[in-house]
Write an enzyme that holds these catalytic residues in place. Structure first.
Site, mmCIF file in Angstrom:
data_model
loop_
_atom_site.group_PDB
_atom_site.id
_atom_site.type_symbol
_atom_site.label_atom_id
_atom_site.label_comp_id
_atom_site.label_asym_id
_atom_site.label_seq_id
_atom_site.Cartn_x
_atom_site.Cartn_y
_atom_site.Cartn_z
ATOM 1 N N TYR A 91 18.812 0.301 -20.462
ATOM 2 C CA TYR A 91 18.457 -0.409 -21.720
ATOM 3 C C TYR A 91 17.789 0.482 -22.591
ATOM 4 O O TYR A 91 17.959 0.561 -23.606
ATOM 5 C CB TYR A 91 17.151 -1.535 -21.184
ATOM 6 C CG TYR A 91 16.782 -2.354 -22.304
ATOM 7 C CD1 TYR A 91 17.704 -3.262 -23.071
ATOM 8 C CD2 TYR A 91 15.584 -2.357 -23.150
ATOM 9 C CE1 TYR A 91 17.186 -4.247 -23.960
ATOM 10 C CE2 TYR A 91 15.219 -3.200 -23.901
ATOM 11 C CZ TYR A 91 16.049 -4.171 -24.607
ATOM 12 O OH TYR A 91 15.594 -4.862 -25.663
ATOM 13 N N VAL B 212 29.869 -9.508 -28.937
ATOM 14 C CA VAL B 212 29.980 -8.593 -29.499
ATOM 15 C C VAL B 212 30.354 -7.227 -28.889
ATOM 16 O O VAL B 212 30.839 -6.409 -29.526
ATOM 17 C CB VAL B 212 28.457 -8.083 -29.859
ATOM 18 C CG1 VAL B 212 27.902 -9.222 -30.918
ATOM 19 C CG2 VAL B 212 27.553 -7.996 -28.859
ATOM 20 N N ALA C 173 18.669 3.795 -22.375
ATOM 21 C CA ALA C 173 19.951 4.573 -23.183
ATOM 22 C C ALA C 173 20.623 3.760 -24.267
ATOM 23 O O ALA C 173 21.023 4.228 -25.203
ATOM 24 C CB ALA C 173 20.793 4.759 -21.897
#
Length: 243
Positions: A154, A61, A156
């Site tokens: 994480y 992704v 953020a």
């Protein structure tokens, strides 16, 4: 045929969500995975076991060229199908104290969650805009609302997902596309298997970790017609740990 694309669907929350959407809504599920094909095939087998249909779609992704190549290629081969539901679930953790955090651990976590959301949503939303309908559910975390020590990267990344979703929801509401966030707390999965459950559940009013299926039911509701007037929302599912 209406399809649901679930990123990071090879295990854990992603798998539970993919199976639930197939079961509840009869959607053809695009099971995205990065590298673990065997696990992705297990997800597909579960989808088929509940009478659903689906296929595997491999891409990272966080890499825009990979995302566009995979999704554009799929669209060309499947002109009779449209992605009407998108669940941005892919995410990784690289926990550690901020003062010693390697730059790569920051970049990797932010790239998968936040850049991943940009890459996949920007491609998938084109069909939704043309069709004037769609459902986008982004998976965040209690960490994105309530800071967690050792998870600055994480937090953020998940905080970015929340803010981006609220803005995007306003941009596309007139096209009948809803954008919502599900923010799980501690859920029993591969991601939490190394945590001390006995210790942590003491801070949860319900005194237990959640189940992946419970999160999947919430996502399933948000993509249903019953949730047509809910957009730009962050729904916590955490047994009572409110930020």
């Amino acid at each position: 045929m209406s399809c649901a694309l679930v990123t990071g669907a090879s295990r854990g929350l992603g798998r539970a969500i993919a199976v639930q959407l197939a079961k509840d809504h009869g959607l053809h599920i695009l099971v995205n995975f990065a590298s673990n094909q065997q696990a992705a095939e297990e997800t597909l087998a579960e989808i088929q076991s509940v009478g659903g249909s689906g296929e595997l779609l491999q891409f990272n992704v966080q890499t825009k060229t990979e995302v566009d190549e995979a999704l554009n290629g799929w669209k060309e081969k499947n002109e009779d199908k449209t992605i009407s539901v998108l669940v941005n679930n892919a995410g990784i953790t690289r926990d550690g104290l901020f003062m010693w955090m390697p730059e790569k651990d920051w970049d990797d976590v932010v790239d998968v969650s936040a850049k991943g959301l940009f890459n996949v949503t920007q491609n998938a939303i084109q069909q939704m805009l043309r069709k004037r309908s769609g459902r986008i559910v982004n998976i965040a975390s209690v960490s994105g609302l309530k800071g967690v020590p050792g998870q600055v990267n994480y937090s953020a990344a998940k905080g970015a997902i929340i803010a981006a979703s609220r803005s995007l929801a306003q941009e596309v509401a007139k096209r009948k596309i809803t954008v919502n966030v599900v923010a799980p707390g501690f859920i029993t999965s591969d991601m939490t298997k190394d945590l001390n459950e006995e210790e942590l559940k003491q801070m949860i009013p319900m005194n237990r970790f959640g189940k992946a299926e419970e999160v999947a039911h919430l996502v399933s509701f948000l993509v249903s017609d019953k949730a047509a007037y809910i957009t730009g929302e962050v729904i916590n599912i955490n047994g009572g740990i409110y930020s």
